[in-house]
Design an enzyme around this catalytic site. Structure first.
Site, short mmCIF file in Angstrom:
data_model
loop_
_atom_site.label_atom_id
_atom_site.label_comp_id
_atom_site.label_asym_id
_atom_site.label_seq_id
_atom_site.Cartn_x
_atom_site.Cartn_y
_atom_site.Cartn_z
N GLY A 37 71.72 58.60 101.44
CA GLY A 37 71.30 58.31 102.79
C GLY A 37 70.38 59.39 103.29
CG ASN A 111 80.27 55.31 101.48
OD1 ASN A 111 80.55 55.50 100.30
ND2 ASN A 111 79.34 54.45 101.84
N GLY A 112 80.82 52.88 104.05
CA GLY A 112 81.28 51.51 103.88
C GLY A 112 80.94 50.68 105.09
CE1 TYR A 253 68.10 52.84 93.13
CE2 TYR A 253 69.47 52.24 95.00
CZ TYR A 253 68.32 52.80 94.49
OH TYR A 253 67.40 53.35 95.34
#
Ligand code: SF4
Length: 470
Positions: A37, A111-112, A253
């Protein structure tokens, strides 16, 4: 690859390090998570009495200076680097969120994405709780502040039973750090022993390696781990979901190649993805090139299996910030040329196999093919290390709306024509799972539409912002 991969999630880190410069350690950990991020970064630190916070929009290196790190003194810290999932990229949504509660200060980094955040948010508003941002992390924070329970573990446990979706969390209280993972295990979170004897938790084991951690282990789905003593305190707050749902894109990724996901080396799995591609769809060619950086291990694997020599084809300009080239499709296309130069000698007159990790909107593969053709490649064969993405993600990975997904709008042959490549092949679902080495335990919903949790399709990323403007 750039621009047309699923946009990354956030990176989180929590540290308990007595007698260390915990803010600086958190800063270095966030550096190692910067790829997850680039929109905002923040660190909150507690010295056992007071929690201090610094957060801003920008890269980790832009947000922090020696001057603003110096006041962040203490033993406990959490940090966050943000890509916007729920909520826009505005400063209001930067994390960690820090509030005063009836039980003392509480800072949260997440995170999520909570799928049921709109409902939970409305419940808070109905109870008279004012909200400052459009982020589901604020919903999590406010629910914890109001939750019943005699300690933070109990309040967390009571709140977790109401949360549906992806949440890996680090919490900072006055006297401790807690690391929490949802029962499905969507997002990664690992914990390790610091050389100084303290503990650190982070989104990726690679970031823990940067801090010199040993004895690294995953926070298991449904667990709460307290990092506030010489020994970890582990509680299984909720049972793991009957079907775990680790995001398979961690392998394809998102993760650093030096990280482990589900106990497996990400680099190694990516090599196997390349081998599976070569085995499923053999082709005659002269050179295999990756789209750097995430596709390098897959191209090595493809080359090893096929016998076609590996070489560099693109040199990536690493210093063009992604935020500057993302906002519109036309800028994204220009961004490809700004971001990559071709090594002409390695592709001139050659039949090239170009390995890439994924195609989302389909607006960058064509320009990359064009760059290779301009450099004199005789043929360009595009190979993708995952199946066509046909469904959006609601668990915190930004792929945009379904109608924008190239594989939803077009057949593979239509995509090939649009991208002007000689052939285009996507790895099969079975091939992908063979490379991962599992048949279950993963979310693959963006390829199949089989979501591991019930989805409200009307949900949109910035849905909370109709009534809040910057
Ligand atoms: S839908 Fe795709 S990106 Fe989202 S969690 Fe599942 S596998 Fe990951």
């Amino acid at each position: 690859m750039i621009g047309d991969s699923p946009h990354e999630e956030c990176g989180i880190i929590g540290i308990f390090a007595p007698n260390e410069d915990v803010a600086r350690m958190t800063f270095f950990g966030l550096f190692a998570l910067q790829h997850r991020g680039q929109e905002a970064a923040g660190i909150a630190v507690s010295d056992g009495a007071t929690v201090r916070l610094h957060k801003e929009v920008g890269l980790v290196s832009q947000v922090f200076t020696p001057q603003n790190l110096a006041p962040l003194r203490g033993h406990y810290a959490i940090g966050h680097t943000r890509y916007s999932t729920t909520g826009s990229s505005s400063a209001r949504n930067a994390q960690p969120f820090l509030i005063e509660t009836r039980h003392g200060p509480l800072a949260v980094a997440h995170n999520g994405n909570l799928i049921n955040a709109p409902t939970l948010r409305q419940e808070l508003l109905d109870h008279g709780v004012g909200l400052y941002s459009s982020s589901d992390t604020e919903v999590i924070t406010m629910m914890l502040a109001g939750a019943e329970g005699k300690n933070w573990n109990e309040r967390l446990k009571n709140s977790m039973s109401r949360w549906t979706g992806a949440y890996s969390l680090v919490l900072l209280t006055r006297d401790g750090v807690l690391a929490v993972r949802d029962p499905w295990g969507f997002r990664p979170l690992s914990v390790g022993l610091l050389p100084s004897g303290g503990w650190a938790a982070a989104s990726e084991s690679g970031a823990l390696g940067t801090l010199g951690c040993e004895a690294i282990r995953e926070v298991q789905p449904g667990e709460i781990i307290a990092l506030s003593n010489s020994a970890l305190s582990v509680q299984q707050a909720l049972p793991p979901a009957p079907q775990l749902a680790r995001c398979v894109f961690g392998h394809i990724y998102f993760s650093r190649p030096d990280s482990f996901w589900d106990g497996q080396s990400v680099h190694h799995v990516r090599q196997k993805l390349g081998r599976e591609l070569a085995s499923e769809n053999p082709i005659e060619a002269d050179v295999v090139i990756p789209v750097p950086d995430s596709s390098i291990p897959a191209a090595i694997g493809y080359s090893a299996f096929s016998g076609i020599p590996y070489n560099d084809g693109f040199i990536k300009n690493r210093y063009i910030g992604r935020t500057f080239i993302q906002p519109t499709d036309s800028l994204r296309k220009q961004g490809v040329a700004l971001k990559f130069n071709v090594i002409v000698e390695n592709v001139l007159g050659k039949r090239v196999v170009m390995i890439d990790d994924s195609i989302v909107r389909g607006n960058t593969t064509g320009p990359l093919v064009q760059l290779l053709r301009q450099a004199g490649a005789r043929e360009v064969h595009v190979r993708i290390t995952c199946p066509p993405i046909t469904h959006p993600c609601y668990m915190g990975v930004d792929m945009g709306a379904q109608e924008n997904l190239a594989a939803y709008r077009m057949t593979v042959e239509q995509m090939r024509k649009l991208m002007k490549c000689d052939s285009l092949y996507f790895l099969s679902h079975d091939g992908m799972m063979r490379a991962v080495g599992r048949t279950t335990g993963y979310c693959t919903a963006c390829f199949t539409g089989n979501y591991p949790v019930a989805i409200d399709a009307s949900y949109i990323k910035t849905g909370f912002e109709k009534s809040i403007a910057d």
